[in-house]
Design a protein around this motif. Structure first.
Motif, short mmCIF file in Angstrom:
data_model
loop_
_atom_site.label_atom_id
_atom_site.label_comp_id
_atom_site.label_asym_id
_atom_site.label_seq_id
_atom_site.Cartn_x
_atom_site.Cartn_y
_atom_site.Cartn_z
N MET A 1 0.83 -1.20 0.00
CA MET A 1 0.00 0.00 0.00
C MET A 1 0.87 1.25 0.00
O MET A 1 0.56 2.24 -0.68
CB MET A 1 -0.93 -0.01 1.21
CG MET A 1 -1.92 -1.15 1.24
SD MET A 1 -2.88 -1.16 2.80
CE MET A 1 -3.30 -2.91 2.91
N SER B 1 -5.38 -1.83 6.30
CA SER B 1 -5.12 -0.52 5.71
C SER B 1 -5.03 0.58 6.78
O SER B 1 -4.78 1.74 6.45
CB SER B 1 -6.23 -0.17 4.71
OG SER B 1 -7.49 -0.14 5.35
N ILE C 1 -5.74 3.67 3.41
CA ILE C 1 -6.98 3.30 2.74
C ILE C 1 -7.09 3.98 1.38
O ILE C 1 -7.56 3.38 0.40
CB ILE C 1 -8.21 3.63 3.64
CG1 ILE C 1 -9.48 3.02 3.06
CG2 ILE C 1 -8.34 5.13 3.86
CD1 ILE C 1 -9.55 1.53 3.19
N LEU D 1 -5.21 2.44 -1.69
CA LEU D 1 -5.77 1.24 -2.31
C LEU D 1 -6.43 1.54 -3.64
O LEU D 1 -6.55 0.65 -4.49
CB LEU D 1 -6.78 0.59 -1.36
CG LEU D 1 -6.20 -0.06 -0.10
CD1 LEU D 1 -7.30 -0.40 0.87
CD2 LEU D 1 -5.39 -1.30 -0.47
N ILE E 1 -10.61 -3.38 3.47
CA ILE E 1 -9.88 -3.27 2.21
C ILE E 1 -10.79 -3.66 1.05
O ILE E 1 -10.84 -2.98 0.02
CB ILE E 1 -8.63 -4.16 2.23
CG1 ILE E 1 -7.65 -3.69 3.31
CG2 ILE E 1 -7.94 -4.19 0.86
CD1 ILE E 1 -6.48 -4.62 3.54
#
Length: 412
Positions: free
Chosen positions: A196, A220, A315, A318, A345
């Protein structure tokens, strides 16, 4: 308890005999280290009923016969921006005359080959992917690497650690081991967070070369809310009052705590089995293999890395994976990065496949490798150039039909 007094790491030697304090401090530090790596304090029932000598002989027998972690590839070294040397190995695709690849793609390979880059978790090393490496060997080009201060990689040259730093490390490995061609990124736990961070700092790499990804037992963000199976209030107290002193001790008295950890190795083994695996019936050789990887991580590395997880929040990163095959997989009984974190996620990537492996714990790729291999195979089949990258893994169709997913966090 002795461990409670020792966890402060200050002013306790005078109140106890030196030897007793050393044992207590070491065991306390070891317990906290394993908690940070994916466990909590506990002792397996068999530790109370099987003699120490018998347990020691069993551990030595497992060490001498265990085949796990013995697969090796072509070694290489990537150098990071701060000069840290990262160790990696490459497993190449079999020669065209070898038909092993047909097991996964169903037809002959074409250039350029897909390279699958595996990133391991906290207090582990590249050998944690043993079963996936064995299953895919020869069928696809693979890169395995040890995160800084783990495995065969060098100790970090930069004071302190952040997930962002690990993302830049991954970029250095890719530049050295897979400078061209399509990529599939696979990360477990901290390795998924590293992926990530790579996306957050190098979105052009994801956009231009990454054709698929797999996030296994990872998160995340919001890791400070994880309780490791303990009551929330109790875990909050531990974070405020126990961990700071324990980590201080692990950093300032590393040799002392290492001796204590070795003295309490049988307890650590029970901890790992209880909290890293979902089943009590896990192969003893697999459990011992995991134990040895965690034992090999220096306690000051455990202390150095742990604070980075509280700051991890990726987050938004992603979204870089939104338009390609992605697997999000979790163990049902994972208490380290609970399945709800994988669900978050998956909700950010509503077209991703979300798989919860029944009965599995945090080390799902070791505990139930067949399930993990099956779903990784689906991602690889979907991104194979021979399929034009257009095939959709079966688990994605299942996820969409379930109707239980959120609208996603990414625009469009």
């Amino acid at each position: 308890m002795m461990g409670e007094g020792d966890s402060t790491g200050t002013g306790v030697a005078g109140g106890l005999g030196a030897a007793a304090w050393r044992r207590g401090a070491g065991v306390a530090g070891a317990a906290v280290g394993v908690l940070a790596a994916g466990a909590a304090v506990g002792v397996a029932a068999e530790r109370l009923t099987v003699g120490r000598g018998m347990r020691r002989k069993a551990r030595l027998a497992l060490d001498s016969t265990c085949p796990y972690g013995t697969l090796r590839g072509t070694p290489g070294t990537a150098v990071t921006d701060d000069g840290t040397e990262l160790y990696y190995e490459v497993d190449e695709v079999d020669e065209p005359g070898d038909r092993r690849g047909s097991r996964f793609f169903g037809r002959r390979r074409a250039a350029p080959p897909v390279t699958v880059v595996f990133s391991h978790g906290y207090c582990l090393n590249q050998d944690s992917w043993h079963f996936q490496r064995a299953a895919l060997r020869g069928a696809v080009r693979m890169v395995f690497w040890d995160q800084r201060s783990h495995g065969r990689s060098g100790r970090g040259s930069t004071p302190g650690v952040s997930i962002d730093l690990l993302g830049r490390d991954l970029k250095a490995v890719i530049d050295a081991a897979a400078p061209e061609g399509p990529l599939v990124l696979v990360g477990h736990s901290m390795g998924g967070m590293t992926t990530m961070a790579l996306a957050a700092h190098f979105p052009e790499l994801i956009d231009g070369r990454v054709v698929g990804a797999a996030f296994v037992g990872t998160s995340s963000g919001r890791l400070s809310e994880v309780t490791y199976g303990l009551p929330a209030a109790g875990m909050s107290v531990i974070r405020r009052t126990v961990l700071p002193g324990a980590f201080k001790l692990m950093t300032a008295q590393t040799a002392l705590v290492e001796r204590g950890r070795r003295a309490g190795s049988e307890i650590v083994g029970g901890v790992i089995k209880r909290y890293s695996f979902g089943s009590r019936d896990v192969d003893p050789a697999v459990a011992r293999f995991a134990e040895r990887m965690i034992e090999a991580t220096p306690v000051d590395v455990v202390a150095e890395f742990y604070p980075a997880f509280a700051e991890h929040d990726k987050i938004e990163a992603l979204c870089a994976f939104d338009d390609r095959p992605v697997l999000v997989l979790a163990g049902e009984k994972d208490m380290i990065t609970p399945a709800t974190h994988s669900q978050a996620i998956a909700e950010a990537l509503p077209d991703a496949g979300f798989v919860v492996v029944p009965g599995a714990g945090h080390l799902v790729m070791l505990e139930q490798p067949a399930a993990v291999n099956e779903h990784l195979n689906e991602v690889l089949a979907a991104v194979s150039p021979l399929h034009g990258g257009s095939a959709r893994p079966a688990f994605e169709d299942d996820a969409r039909q379930s109707g239980q997913r959120g609208p996603g966090a990414c625009p469009g």
